[in-house]
Design a protein around this motif. Sequence first.
Motif, PDB file in Angstrom:
ATOM      1  N   LEU A   1      28.795  36.932  36.977  1.00 54.05           N
ATOM      2  CA  LEU A   1      29.380  36.792  35.642  1.00 54.05           C
ATOM      3  C   LEU A   1      28.476  36.510  34.622  1.00 54.05           C
ATOM      4  O   LEU A   1      29.126  36.430  33.454  1.00 54.05           O
ATOM      5  CB  LEU A   1      30.413  35.621  35.770  1.00 54.05           C
ATOM      6  CG  LEU A   1      31.498  36.006  37.120  1.00 54.05           C
ATOM      7  CD1 LEU A   1      32.558  34.720  37.070  1.00 54.05           C
ATOM      8  CD2 LEU A   1      32.458  37.099  36.530  1.00 54.05           C
TER       9      LEU A   1
ATOM     10  N   TYR B   1      37.771  39.127  35.469  1.00 53.00           N
ATOM     11  CA  TYR B   1      37.577  37.916  35.207  1.00 53.00           C
ATOM     12  C   TYR B   1      36.078  38.160  34.361  1.00 53.00           C
ATOM     13  O   TYR B   1      35.015  39.024  34.707  1.00 53.00           O
ATOM     14  CB  TYR B   1      36.942  36.914  36.416  1.00 53.00           C
ATOM     15  CG  TYR B   1      38.009  36.719  37.247  1.00 53.00           C
ATOM     16  CD1 TYR B   1      39.090  35.704  36.918  1.00 53.00           C
ATOM     17  CD2 TYR B   1      38.044  37.348  38.437  1.00 53.00           C
ATOM     18  CE1 TYR B   1      39.904  35.604  37.936  1.00 53.00           C
ATOM     19  CE2 TYR B   1      38.961  37.193  39.483  1.00 53.00           C
ATOM     20  CZ  TYR B   1      40.095  36.366  39.060  1.00 53.00           C
ATOM     21  OH  TYR B   1      41.094  36.028  40.058  1.00 53.00           O
ATOM     22  N   ARG B   2      35.611  37.149  33.437  1.00 50.50           N
ATOM     23  CA  ARG B   2      34.564  37.329  32.538  1.00 50.50           C
ATOM     24  C   ARG B   2      34.494  35.923  32.187  1.00 50.50           C
ATOM     25  O   ARG B   2      35.282  35.204  31.962  1.00 50.50           O
ATOM     26  CB  ARG B   2      34.418  38.320  31.577  1.00 50.50           C
ATOM     27  CG  ARG B   2      35.185  37.669  30.176  1.00 50.50           C
ATOM     28  CD  ARG B   2      34.949  39.039  29.308  1.00 50.50           C
ATOM     29  NE  ARG B   2      35.632  38.516  28.044  1.00 50.50           N
ATOM     30  CZ  ARG B   2      35.844  39.085  26.842  1.00 50.50           C
ATOM     31  NH1 ARG B   2      35.080  40.567  26.774  1.00 50.50           N
ATOM     32  NH2 ARG B   2      36.445  39.108  25.833  1.00 50.50           N
TER      33      ARG B   2
ATOM     34  N   ASP C   1      26.807  37.805  32.867  1.00 51.47           N
ATOM     35  CA  ASP C   1      26.358  38.953  31.914  1.00 51.47           C
ATOM     36  C   ASP C   1      27.526  39.137  30.750  1.00 51.47           C
ATOM     37  O   ASP C   1      27.373  39.730  30.002  1.00 51.47           O
ATOM     38  CB  ASP C   1      26.185  40.421  32.576  1.00 51.47           C
ATOM     39  CG  ASP C   1      27.510  40.831  33.272  1.00 51.47           C
ATOM     40  OD1 ASP C   1      28.335  40.084  33.365  1.00 51.47           O
ATOM     41  OD2 ASP C   1      27.449  41.766  34.271  1.00 51.47           O
ATOM     42  N   GLY C   2      28.625  38.230  31.014  1.00 53.81           N
ATOM     43  CA  GLY C   2      29.677  38.054  30.050  1.00 53.81           C
ATOM     44  C   GLY C   2      30.738  39.241  30.034  1.00 53.81           C
ATOM     45  O   GLY C   2      31.424  39.375  29.406  1.00 53.81           O
ATOM     46  N   ARG C   3      30.477  40.317  31.005  1.00 49.91           N
ATOM     47  CA  ARG C   3      31.396  41.311  31.301  1.00 49.91           C
ATOM     48  C   ARG C   3      32.397  40.775  32.155  1.00 49.91           C
ATOM     49  O   ARG C   3      32.409  40.080  32.889  1.00 49.91           O
ATOM     50  CB  ARG C   3      30.537  42.599  31.610  1.00 49.91           C
ATOM     51  CG  ARG C   3      29.551  42.881  30.818  1.00 49.91           C
ATOM     52  CD  ARG C   3      28.486  44.018  31.280  1.00 49.91           C
ATOM     53  NE  ARG C   3      27.504  44.459  30.423  1.00 49.91           N
ATOM     54  CZ  ARG C   3      26.554  45.238  30.772  1.00 49.91           C
ATOM     55  NH1 ARG C   3      26.554  46.036  31.911  1.00 49.91           N
ATOM     56  NH2 ARG C   3      25.599  45.697  29.805  1.00 49.91           N
ATOM     57  N   PHE C   4      33.541  41.998  32.166  1.00 50.08           N
ATOM     58  CA  PHE C   4      34.537  41.704  33.024  1.00 50.08           C
ATOM     59  C   PHE C   4      34.117  42.322  34.394  1.00 50.08           C
ATOM     60  O   PHE C   4      33.618  43.581  34.555  1.00 50.08           O
ATOM     61  CB  PHE C   4      35.693  42.640  32.548  1.00 50.08           C
ATOM     62  CG  PHE C   4      36.699  41.812  31.559  1.00 50.08           C
ATOM     63  CD1 PHE C   4      37.274  40.765  31.987  1.00 50.08           C
ATOM     64  CD2 PHE C   4      36.741  42.429  30.300  1.00 50.08           C
ATOM     65  CE1 PHE C   4      38.351  40.081  31.114  1.00 50.08           C
ATOM     66  CE2 PHE C   4      37.549  41.446  29.263  1.00 50.08           C
ATOM     67  CZ  PHE C   4      38.252  40.448  29.963  1.00 50.08           C
ATOM     68  N   HIS C   5      34.575  41.668  35.449  1.00 48.35           N
ATOM     69  CA  HIS C   5      34.562  41.892  36.757  1.00 48.35           C
ATOM     70  C   HIS C   5      35.767  41.819  37.609  1.00 48.35           C
ATOM     71  O   HIS C   5      36.472  40.777  37.448  1.00 48.35           O
ATOM     72  CB  HIS C   5      33.355  41.057  37.463  1.00 48.35           C
ATOM     73  CG  HIS C   5      31.835  41.391  36.822  1.00 48.35           C
ATOM     74  ND1 HIS C   5      30.986  42.187  37.284  1.00 48.35           N
ATOM     75  CD2 HIS C   5      31.543  40.883  36.009  1.00 48.35           C
ATOM     76  CE1 HIS C   5      29.999  42.137  36.610  1.00 48.35           C
ATOM     77  NE2 HIS C   5      30.229  41.110  35.518  1.00 48.35           N
TER      78      HIS C   5
ATOM     79  N   PRO D   1      28.205  35.121  27.699  1.00 50.60           N
ATOM     80  CA  PRO D   1      27.043  35.372  28.730  1.00 50.60           C
ATOM     81  C   PRO D   1      26.206  34.226  28.590  1.00 50.60           C
ATOM     82  O   PRO D   1      26.255  33.014  27.954  1.00 50.60           O
ATOM     83  CB  PRO D   1      26.170  36.457  27.853  1.00 50.60           C
ATOM     84  CG  PRO D   1      27.094  37.145  27.210  1.00 50.60           C
ATOM     85  CD  PRO D   1      28.143  36.189  26.459  1.00 50.60           C
TER      86      PRO D   1
ATOM     87  N   VAL E   1      36.200  30.544  32.194  1.00 51.50           N
ATOM     88  CA  VAL E   1      36.351  31.819  32.724  1.00 51.50           C
ATOM     89  C   VAL E   1      37.586  32.484  32.266  1.00 51.50           C
ATOM     90  O   VAL E   1      38.648  32.142  32.489  1.00 51.50           O
ATOM     91  CB  VAL E   1      36.431  31.827  34.185  1.00 51.50           C
ATOM     92  CG1 VAL E   1      36.430  33.242  34.687  1.00 51.50           C
ATOM     93  CG2 VAL E   1      35.077  31.340  34.784  1.00 51.50           C
TER      94      VAL E   1
END
Length: 322
Positions: free
Chosen positions: A13, A57-58, A15-19, A62, A49
Amino acid sequence: MEYSADLPLVQVLADGRFHSGADLGEVLGISRAAIWKRIQRLAELGLDVESVRGKGYRLARPLDLLDESRLSEGLAGRAELIFSPVTGSTNADALALAVEGREGPLVVTTEFQSAGRGRRGRQWRSPFAANIYLSVLYRLPGGFASLGGLSLAAGVAVSQVLEQACPGLPLGLKWPNDLLVEGRKLGGVLIELAGEIETQVQVVVGVGINVAMLDAQADSIDQPWTSLLQYGDLSMSRTELAESLSGALLNMLDTFVARGFAAFVPAYRELDLVRDKAVTVITAGKSQTGIARGVAEDGALCVEIEGKRHYLHGGEVSLRLQ
């Protein structure tokens, strides 16, 4: 609380992007339900989060994670690195290593402290990957006369690094161990004695610096505070900052052994926020108001009270600017 199982999730997580939950479960080899449970635990690390239906989630921002390999390489030949992503306190870890018979120089650092502490046992807020938490264990020669001024010398060394990391930072030092920017606390120094025998004295120099802490992560702090990122973009990553601070503290300690605090007095005077200011001195429950008149070569603070000069040492008193 054991956080080691949560660290791979944090790394994904970071990288601050959505996963999505499904993607996270596939990467980490666990179920979506297990992912959800781990997401809930991240709040205990001071991480915010976000969860959005259909996206996953993100992190709210970052993370700039510490690079253990680079830190170790940067210290090669000078000090051993002890790195744990999560610990109770880097100072406590360094003290424990000394008790086990380990000799400095060692540099102990972490991403998160569950029991970080400042002067006089105060809590030091330590959210994950937001700040710098770092301690140096160092062996001084046996019979070393005085540790007076060591926290001030450390403050000078740290200030010089921070001014490089954040050019133009209006930083100053408040005796005996606070780094302040415009009256708000940016960081602090904690000196502890690890052990003393005939041939050596081991000390721990602990440093905490607010780098990128968010308001939500600092809700329990009961004094004005600030962080480096509130004063512009940094010229260093957190890894570079930790490496530079470690090197500066080791250099400072080498100089301190050779020349004492006297070597740092001119630089300290340039950073001194209390000189010629009205201050309140608090000792053993008693308060007195006076005018600070600078520091002596042993690190004692000179305070003029009712026309008489008194020399105070850091372990004895608390100091408040008027």
